[in-house]
Design an enzyme around this catalytic site. Structure first.
Site, PDB file in Angstrom:
ATOM      1  N   ARG A 148     -85.760 -40.380   0.915  1.00 55.82           N
ATOM      2  CA  ARG A 148     -85.857 -41.705   0.296  1.00 55.82           C
ATOM      3  C   ARG A 148     -87.333 -42.094   0.102  1.00 55.82           C
ATOM      4  NH1 ARG A 148     -81.590 -46.150   1.880  1.00 55.82           N
ATOM      5  NH2 ARG A 148     -80.982 -46.158  -0.293  1.00 55.82           N
ATOM      6  N   ILE A 197     -83.985 -52.535 -12.548  1.00 57.58           N
ATOM      7  CA  ILE A 197     -82.772 -51.787 -12.170  1.00 57.58           C
ATOM      8  C   ILE A 197     -83.131 -50.575 -11.309  1.00 57.58           C
ATOM      9  CG2 ILE A 197     -80.734 -50.553 -13.040  1.00 57.58           C
ATOM     10  CD1 ILE A 197     -80.693 -52.195 -15.489  1.00 57.58           C
ATOM     11  N   HIS A 241     -78.455 -53.578  -2.094  1.00 52.79           N
ATOM     12  CA  HIS A 241     -77.582 -52.830  -2.992  1.00 52.79           C
ATOM     13  C   HIS A 241     -76.842 -51.714  -2.256  1.00 52.79           C
ATOM     14  CE1 HIS A 241     -76.080 -50.857  -6.420  1.00 52.79           C
ATOM     15  NE2 HIS A 241     -77.035 -49.960  -6.561  1.00 52.79           N
TER      16      HIS A 241
END
Ligand code: TXD
Length: 317
Positions: A89, A119, A176
């Protein structure tokens, strides 16, 4: 009156779908921007060639230089790289943080009055960086995730209850995906809260728990099926709904990654909360009272966002 101008930074899967939807919904002229020369131009031309059939007059152009986004009313950012097998990540944050710097500076120089929707993943962190590098007011920079997460939740609930997706509303909070917090007591079928529907025998707690987990894993489910990329149709629809609420001053109540300062006991970070989106961008953050369980889930989600923010803060500028 001139048409609105919508700039799409990143002309990949989501960018291309955004351009098509903006045309179909007559939202304005569209500029697709990407660092890969030819792709934004090709997609713009392809969609423009659909316009006589579909009956829209938007002007679609593609570009590889930031001057093309000058004067945009809305900028939707999908630029960056998605996660690939074997990548940590942190690798993704490092690369996409650099992309946010370039994009933020491009926006600052060319369209400082725009409403910006981010986004790019990891969403809650990237939207904060985009705001920092663009220097735009915090109410004019938001992230898209909650509309998508709640759309997935609504779709699965409608399927479970055997009712129209239009009659299902869902309320989600938090970061999210994995740590999303679905508030089932505020999720309804035509105003009837989900816990009441369970009491009415329409579903069971176990079934609803499974649906919540499927929603949290919604992105991974699509990646697993597509194998070569992530979801793009529903993410694009979700961002277009946010853009439309801003452009038409609809004041829709939509969950967005918004800058929270004071609400929910949080100070100075972007996280998913319900907002009112209108001509001033984020006009209000809807703050509801959480029960102990919801608070614990929200805290867990906020901590996950904070951890990633710390990783981002440790990156070289
Ligand atoms: O809910 C959500 N927020 C999301 C987020 C749901 C689904 C996907 N989500 C993320 O959106 C995903 O993890 C990616 O970070 C973005 C974009 O997804 P997409 O599927 O559109 O990715 P693509 O097809 O790889 O497109 C990215 C494009 C590609 O054309 C690159 O050439 C371009 O970004 N790119 C750039 N454009 C401009 N400037 C720079 N620096 C740049 N770097 C890459």
């Amino acid at each position: 009156m001139a048409r609105n101008k919508i700039a799409l930074v990143g002309a990949g899967n989501i960018g291309g779908t955004l351009a098509l939807l903006a045309g179909l919904k007559d939202l304005g002229d569209v500029v697709l921007f990407d660092i890969v020369d030819g792709v934004p131009q090709g997609k713009a031309l392809d969609i423009a060639e659909a316009s006589p059939v579909e009956g829209f007059d938007s002007v679609l152009t593609g570009a590889s230089s930031y001057e093309a986004i000058a004067g945009a009313d809305v900028v939707i950012v999908t630029a960056g790289i998605p996660r690939k097998p074997g990548m940590s990540r942190d690798d993704l944050i490092g690369t996409n943080a650099k992309v946010m710097k370039a994009v933020g500076e491009g926006i600052k120089a060319n369209c400082p009055d725009a409403f910006v929707i981010c986004i790019t993943n990891p969403l809650d962190v990237m939207v904060g960086l985009l705001q920092k590098y663009s220097g735009l007011p915090k109410n004019k920079v938001v992230g898209m995730a909650g509309v998508l997460d709640s759309a997935r939740f609504r779709y699965f609930l409608a399927e479970e209850f055997g009712v129209s997706v239009e009659d299902v509303t869902a309320f989600v909070l938090g970061g999210h995906g994995d740590t999303m917090v679905p508030l089932i007591r505020y999720s309804t079928v035509a105003g009837i809260p989900v816990p009441d529907l369970i009491k009415m025998g329409w579903s069971s707690q176990e079934k609803i728990d499974q649906i919540i987990q499927r929603t949290r894993d919604g992105g991974a489910e699509i990646v697993g099926l597509l194998k070569t990329g992530s979801a793009f149709y529903a993410p694009a629809s979700s961002a277009i709904q946010m853009a439309e609420s801003y452009l038409k001053d609809k004041k829709r109540v939509l969950p967005c990654a918004a800058y929270v300062d004071g609400q929910y006991g949080l100070n100075g970070l972007y996280v998913g909360v319900p907002t009112v989106l209108g001509a001033d961008g984020v006009e209000k953050i809807v703050e509801i009272e959480l029960n102990a369980d919801e608070k614990a889930m929200f805290e867990h989600s906020v901590n996950a966002v904070k951890t990633l923010n710390e990783v981002a803060a440790g990156l070289p500028d």
